[in-house]
Design a protein around this motif. Structure first.
Motif, PDB file in Angstrom:
ATOM      1  N   ALA A 238      -1.672  12.782   0.164  1.00 40.80           N
ATOM      2  CA  ALA A 238      -1.019  12.891  -1.344  1.00 40.80           C
ATOM      3  C   ALA A 238      -0.392  11.507  -1.087  1.00 40.80           C
ATOM      4  O   ALA A 238       0.203  10.896  -2.047  1.00 40.80           O
ATOM      5  CB  ALA A 238       0.310  14.114  -0.894  1.00 40.80           C
ATOM      6  N   TYR A 239       0.951  11.093   0.297  1.00 36.03           N
ATOM      7  CA  TYR A 239       1.285   9.962  -0.169  1.00 36.03           C
ATOM      8  C   TYR A 239       0.598   9.023  -0.083  1.00 36.03           C
ATOM      9  O   TYR A 239       1.258   7.838  -0.874  1.00 36.03           O
ATOM     10  CB  TYR A 239       2.407   9.569   1.168  1.00 36.03           C
ATOM     11  CG  TYR A 239       3.446  10.474   0.872  1.00 36.03           C
ATOM     12  CD1 TYR A 239       4.631  10.577   0.594  1.00 36.03           C
ATOM     13  CD2 TYR A 239       3.908  11.930   1.973  1.00 36.03           C
ATOM     14  CE1 TYR A 239       5.699  10.796   0.503  1.00 36.03           C
ATOM     15  CE2 TYR A 239       4.646  12.609   1.962  1.00 36.03           C
ATOM     16  CZ  TYR A 239       6.027  12.450   1.602  1.00 36.03           C
ATOM     17  OH  TYR A 239       6.806  13.107   1.619  1.00 36.03           O
ATOM     18  N   GLY A 240      -0.748   9.353   0.381  1.00 32.94           N
ATOM     19  CA  GLY A 240      -1.437   7.481   0.249  1.00 32.94           C
ATOM     20  C   GLY A 240      -1.923   7.074  -0.839  1.00 32.94           C
ATOM     21  O   GLY A 240      -2.170   5.845  -1.385  1.00 32.94           O
ATOM     22  N   TYR A 252       4.281  -2.382  -6.822  1.00 31.03           N
ATOM     23  CA  TYR A 252       3.883  -2.600  -5.171  1.00 31.03           C
ATOM     24  C   TYR A 252       5.018  -2.331  -4.884  1.00 31.03           C
ATOM     25  O   TYR A 252       4.751  -1.546  -3.755  1.00 31.03           O
ATOM     26  CB  TYR A 252       3.743  -3.976  -5.492  1.00 31.03           C
ATOM     27  CG  TYR A 252       2.636  -4.557  -6.290  1.00 31.03           C
ATOM     28  CD1 TYR A 252       1.468  -4.544  -6.082  1.00 31.03           C
ATOM     29  CD2 TYR A 252       2.405  -5.916  -7.111  1.00 31.03           C
ATOM     30  CE1 TYR A 252       0.554  -4.314  -7.024  1.00 31.03           C
ATOM     31  CE2 TYR A 252       1.379  -6.373  -7.182  1.00 31.03           C
ATOM     32  CZ  TYR A 252       0.335  -6.026  -7.730  1.00 31.03           C
ATOM     33  OH  TYR A 252      -0.398  -6.276  -7.787  1.00 31.03           O
ATOM     34  N   LYS A 253       6.471  -2.370  -4.789  1.00 29.32           N
ATOM     35  CA  LYS A 253       7.381  -1.433  -4.624  1.00 29.32           C
ATOM     36  C   LYS A 253       7.282  -0.265  -3.894  1.00 29.32           C
ATOM     37  O   LYS A 253       7.916   0.961  -3.046  1.00 29.32           O
ATOM     38  CB  LYS A 253       8.794  -1.883  -4.420  1.00 29.32           C
ATOM     39  CG  LYS A 253       8.992  -3.719  -4.899  1.00 29.32           C
ATOM     40  CD  LYS A 253      10.209  -4.299  -5.157  1.00 29.32           C
ATOM     41  CE  LYS A 253      11.145  -5.827  -5.104  1.00 29.32           C
ATOM     42  NZ  LYS A 253      11.690  -5.448  -6.039  1.00 29.32           N
ATOM     43  N   ALA A 254       6.613   0.693  -5.135  1.00 30.28           N
ATOM     44  CA  ALA A 254       6.593   1.823  -5.232  1.00 30.28           C
ATOM     45  C   ALA A 254       5.573   1.882  -4.261  1.00 30.28           C
ATOM     46  O   ALA A 254       5.475   3.594  -3.099  1.00 30.28           O
ATOM     47  CB  ALA A 254       6.543   3.043  -6.387  1.00 30.28           C
ATOM     48  N   ALA A 255       4.522   1.627  -3.711  1.00 34.67           N
ATOM     49  CA  ALA A 255       2.892   1.615  -3.071  1.00 34.67           C
ATOM     50  C   ALA A 255       4.276   1.044  -1.804  1.00 34.67           C
ATOM     51  O   ALA A 255       2.886   2.558  -1.024  1.00 34.67           O
ATOM     52  CB  ALA A 255       2.144   1.095  -3.834  1.00 34.67           C
ATOM     53  N   ILE A 256       4.786   0.557  -1.306  1.00 33.68           N
ATOM     54  CA  ILE A 256       4.536   0.426  -0.128  1.00 33.68           C
ATOM     55  C   ILE A 256       5.555   1.348   0.466  1.00 33.68           C
ATOM     56  O   ILE A 256       5.707   1.414   1.996  1.00 33.68           O
ATOM     57  CB  ILE A 256       5.659  -1.027  -0.136  1.00 33.68           C
ATOM     58  CG1 ILE A 256       4.669  -2.367  -0.817  1.00 33.68           C
ATOM     59  CG2 ILE A 256       6.499  -1.060   1.188  1.00 33.68           C
ATOM     60  CD1 ILE A 256       5.644  -3.598  -0.529  1.00 33.68           C
ATOM     61  N   GLN A 261       5.371   5.753   4.385  1.00 36.51           N
ATOM     62  CA  GLN A 261       5.958   7.653   4.508  1.00 36.51           C
ATOM     63  C   GLN A 261       5.081   8.143   5.032  1.00 36.51           C
ATOM     64  O   GLN A 261       4.947   8.721   6.564  1.00 36.51           O
ATOM     65  CB  GLN A 261       6.228   7.923   3.365  1.00 36.51           C
ATOM     66  CG  GLN A 261       6.828   9.371   3.383  1.00 36.51           C
ATOM     67  CD  GLN A 261       7.949   9.677   3.995  1.00 36.51           C
ATOM     68  OE1 GLN A 261       9.234   8.857   3.977  1.00 36.51           O
ATOM     69  NE2 GLN A 261       7.879  10.735   4.764  1.00 36.51           N
ATOM     70  N   MET A 262       3.722   7.822   4.812  1.00 34.34           N
ATOM     71  CA  MET A 262       2.890   7.769   5.833  1.00 34.34           C
ATOM     72  C   MET A 262       2.666   7.250   6.960  1.00 34.34           C
ATOM     73  O   MET A 262       2.637   8.225   7.631  1.00 34.34           O
ATOM     74  CB  MET A 262       1.211   7.187   5.327  1.00 34.34           C
ATOM     75  CG  MET A 262       0.861   7.731   3.938  1.00 34.34           C
ATOM     76  SD  MET A 262      -1.259   6.258   3.363  1.00 34.34           S
ATOM     77  CE  MET A 262      -2.142   7.616   4.320  1.00 34.34           C
ATOM     78  N   ILE A 263       2.725   5.962   6.676  1.00 39.36           N
ATOM     79  CA  ILE A 263       3.189   5.187   8.729  1.00 39.36           C
ATOM     80  C   ILE A 263       4.248   5.934   9.409  1.00 39.36           C
ATOM     81  O   ILE A 263       4.251   6.921  10.860  1.00 39.36           O
ATOM     82  CB  ILE A 263       3.741   4.128   8.493  1.00 39.36           C
ATOM     83  CG1 ILE A 263       2.921   3.316   7.881  1.00 39.36           C
ATOM     84  CG2 ILE A 263       3.871   3.241   9.869  1.00 39.36           C
ATOM     85  CD1 ILE A 263       2.910   1.595   7.549  1.00 39.36           C
ATOM     86  N   VAL A 270      -3.748   3.135  10.278  1.00 41.15           N
ATOM     87  CA  VAL A 270      -4.377   1.957  10.196  1.00 41.15           C
ATOM     88  C   VAL A 270      -5.065   1.897   8.535  1.00 41.15           C
ATOM     89  O   VAL A 270      -4.532   0.930   8.628  1.00 41.15           O
ATOM     90  CB  VAL A 270      -6.217   1.984  10.851  1.00 41.15           C
ATOM     91  CG1 VAL A 270      -5.728   1.691  12.472  1.00 41.15           C
ATOM     92  CG2 VAL A 270      -7.065   2.671  10.731  1.00 41.15           C
ATOM     93  N   ASP A 271      -5.002   2.803   7.707  1.00 41.54           N
ATOM     94  CA  ASP A 271      -5.489   2.651   6.802  1.00 41.54           C
ATOM     95  C   ASP A 271      -4.025   2.220   5.599  1.00 41.54           C
ATOM     96  O   ASP A 271      -4.040   1.544   4.995  1.00 41.54           O
ATOM     97  CB  ASP A 271      -6.767   3.970   6.125  1.00 41.54           C
ATOM     98  CG  ASP A 271      -7.876   3.929   6.249  1.00 41.54           C
ATOM     99  OD1 ASP A 271      -8.245   2.697   6.812  1.00 41.54           O
ATOM    100  OD2 ASP A 271      -8.405   5.602   6.319  1.00 41.54           O
TER     101      ASP A 271
END
Length: 592
Positions: A238-240, A252-256, A261-263, A270-271
């Motif tokens: 869901a985060y991804g 882009y900042k929200a995407a980062i 959070q995924m990391i 890796v994705d």
């Protein structure tokens, strides 16, 4: 028992409790795409009553009809399915939050009628089957009641009463402990049930979000992913996918934040590193790009695209050697990657390895003949090597592939200026300006073309426009100074050359041009100072040697004048400027 799959369909999530007839499970329906949870009741089959077994077999044979008729009764919870497995009958019920799976009122005690048996009775009654099965009770131990005793039978009434009282107190303590434990278990079970329900709802919102993402409803997808994450804060995908939706919206900042959070949830994903690297790439956070692709390469060292992206970041940070190493790796892993050759060509050109850069651009074009950028880059390399005709050819190819490439028109104009085809140069710069009215370089180049055609008014207009667009363009001030000299405006020319020098103290041509104006004004020492500064900046500035030679000649410094004019002749000749060479030779003959 946990994770056991019943009827090849229902995966047991946890045991909720037990009834008179058997265990009660919380299970997930694996055949449904959303894996909804349900309640499964275990009912032991009668072993002595053949008639009852026959009736149960009738229920199994007429399952569709039975379930349909049960649905019409609107009973809660709804019976969804039933089946027999390992001599046990199972009822599958709808899961309703806060609805008790076991109707027992007191912990560790059983009610008079088991809910599972009641539901089966409903089914039998629905089909006019009135004979009740002879249910076997599960092996549940209960404490026997103490026999009634009297002082006469015991012979010691005081002792007997005391013993019975201790027994009762002991039993009370046992039931209190047992009852408290069951309450705790029940609370824990409820928490797990709610968590399971939340996860199920989270999955539903997640799948809705994915569907909206695929259909291009990015904002709708984000709302669904928000709901999914709120219900299950550890939902990695869901985060991804919310990050992907933010990325496609340019946030882009929200995407980062989402990829980060995924990391955090999965440091080896890796994705997530790749996608966060892309978002940082678009934000031109080159150091961040390098950090993410370092991690990705460490986790998956054979990813050519990771090396390529990191190479671009190194290039943007002007670490050209590191960039070349990464592009080498990209080419090693994927020898057909034309863009890697083109990028390596740019890095080699930045290190002044022009021939190697040319070879890379040529290979990129061989792999992809429609790569306009490769033609454009090779055109720049040819221009730098003095191959102006070759530059024109490559820019022409780039324009044929990408007709709206204003930079290609601008650079082809520059190449044509060096080929003295001024009308063609004007045409190219005019097209570049049509494509981008704020193209100051195109205005400046067209100014030079008009100047060489002695169209001073149009030249003045274009150079002034270039300065208006880019007030820090020292070359435009220098060119406008030349025009003002031709128009006889010496003070204006001196002002423009001085401004060019203020903007760029390494502008050798501006110094030599200002020296010319000072010499014409009679400021001989000022002129010599400017010519000398120009030569220190660029020892190959033949015009500075020529002007200083003339000034020394006027001052009577004959030897210095001859030395400067000889150097000017040599540099002009070495660069193929025959007119300049002849002028210097003429002045030398006058001195001799």
């Amino acid at each position: 028992m946990i994770d056991q799959v019943l009827n090849n369909r229902y995966r047991v999530v946890r045991i909720l409790g037990s009834g008179l007839s058997g265990l009660i499970y919380l299970a997930a329906d694996t055949r449904h795409p959303d894996f909804p949870v349900c309640i499964i009741r275990q009912l032991k089959l009668p072993t002595k009553n053949r008639q009852t077994l026959a009736r149960l077999q009738f229920l199994l044979t007429h399952k569709s009809e039975t379930l349909e008729r049960l649905a019409q009764t609107n009973a809660n919870p709804e019976i969804l399915d039933y089946f027999v497995e390992e001599k046990k009958f199972y009822l599958v019920e709808e899961y309703i939050p806060n609805f008790p799976a076991n109707s027992s009122k007191k912990p560790a005690q059983l009610s008079g009628e088991d809910p599972g048996i009641l539901r089966l009775k409903e089914m039998l009654a629905l089909l006019s089957l009135t004979k009740e099965p002879d249910w076997e009770r599960p092996l549940i131990e209960t404490l026997p009641e103490e026999p009634v005793t009297t002082s006469e039978s015991l012979g010691h009434p005081t002792v007997g009463l005391s013993a019975n009282l201790k027994e009762q107190q002991s039993r009370k303590r046992f039931w209190l402990i047992l009852g408290g434990g069951v309450v705790l278990i029940a609370i824990a079970a409820l928490i797990l049930i709610f968590q399971g329900h939340d996860r199920t709802k989270a999955e539903q919102f997640y799948h809705q979000g994915v569907a909206k993402l695929k259909n291009g409803d990015l904002r709708g997808a984000i709302k669904d992913f928000n709901e999914s994450i709120q219900l299950n804060p550890k939902h990695l995908l869901a985060y991804g996918n919310r990050g992907n939706a933010h990325y496609d919206l340019g946030a882009y900042k929200a995407a980062i934040d989402d990829y980060s959070q995924m990391i955090q949830l999965d440091p080896s994903n890796v994705d997530a590193y790749y996608n966060r690297g892309l978002a940082r790439y678009d934000l031109k956070d080159w150091q961040g790009v390098i950090e993410d692709f370092n991690q990705l390469i460490q986790l998956r060292g054979n990813d050519p695209e990771a090396y390529y992206k990191r190479g671009v970041a190194y290039y943007e940070l002007e670490n050209y050697k590191a960039a070349i190493e990464d592009f080498n790796q990209t080419i090693r892993l994927n020898p057909q990657d034309g863009k890697a050759y083109a990028a390596r060509g740019l890095a080699r050109a930045a290190l002044n390895n022009k021939q190697e850069a040319m070879a890379d651009y040529t290979k990129a074009i061989e792999l992809d003949p429609n790569d306009a950028k490769a033609y454009y880059s090779r055109g720049k390399a040819r221009f730098a090597l003095g191959d102006y005709n070759g530059a024109v050819e490559d820019y022409t190819q780039a324009i044929a592939i990408e007709p709206t490439n204003g930079d290609a028109y601008t650079n082809r104009c520059s190449a044509k200026l060096n080929l003295d085809t001024y009308q063609d140069a004007i045409a190219d710069c005019t097209e570049a300006i049509n494509l981008n009215p704020n193209n100051d370089i195109a205005y400046n180049n067209r100014c030079i073309a008009h100047l060489n055609l002695k169209d001073y008014q149009n030249a003045l207009k274009d150079c002034s426009q270039a300065i208006q667009i880019e007030p820090n363009d020292d070359a435009a001030y220098n060119n406008r100074g030349d025009i003002r000299r031709e128009l006889g405006d010496q003070p204006g020319a001196l002002q423009d050359y001085t401004q060019a020098i203020r903007l760029n103290s390494n502008n050798s041509i501006a110094y030599s041009n200002r020296g010319d104006v000072r010499r014409e004004f009679g400021d001989k020492q000022g002129a010599i100072d400017d010519y000398t500064e120009a030569i220190q900046i660029d020892p190959d500035n033949a015009f500075a040697y020529y002007g200083r030679g003339l000034t020394h000649g006027v001052l009577g410094n004959r030897e210095k004048a001859i030395a400067d004019l000889q150097q000017a002749s040599k540099i002009h000749l070495d660069n193929g400027r025959i007119g300049g060479y002849n002028d210097a030779q003429f002045q030398l003959r006058k001195l001799r």
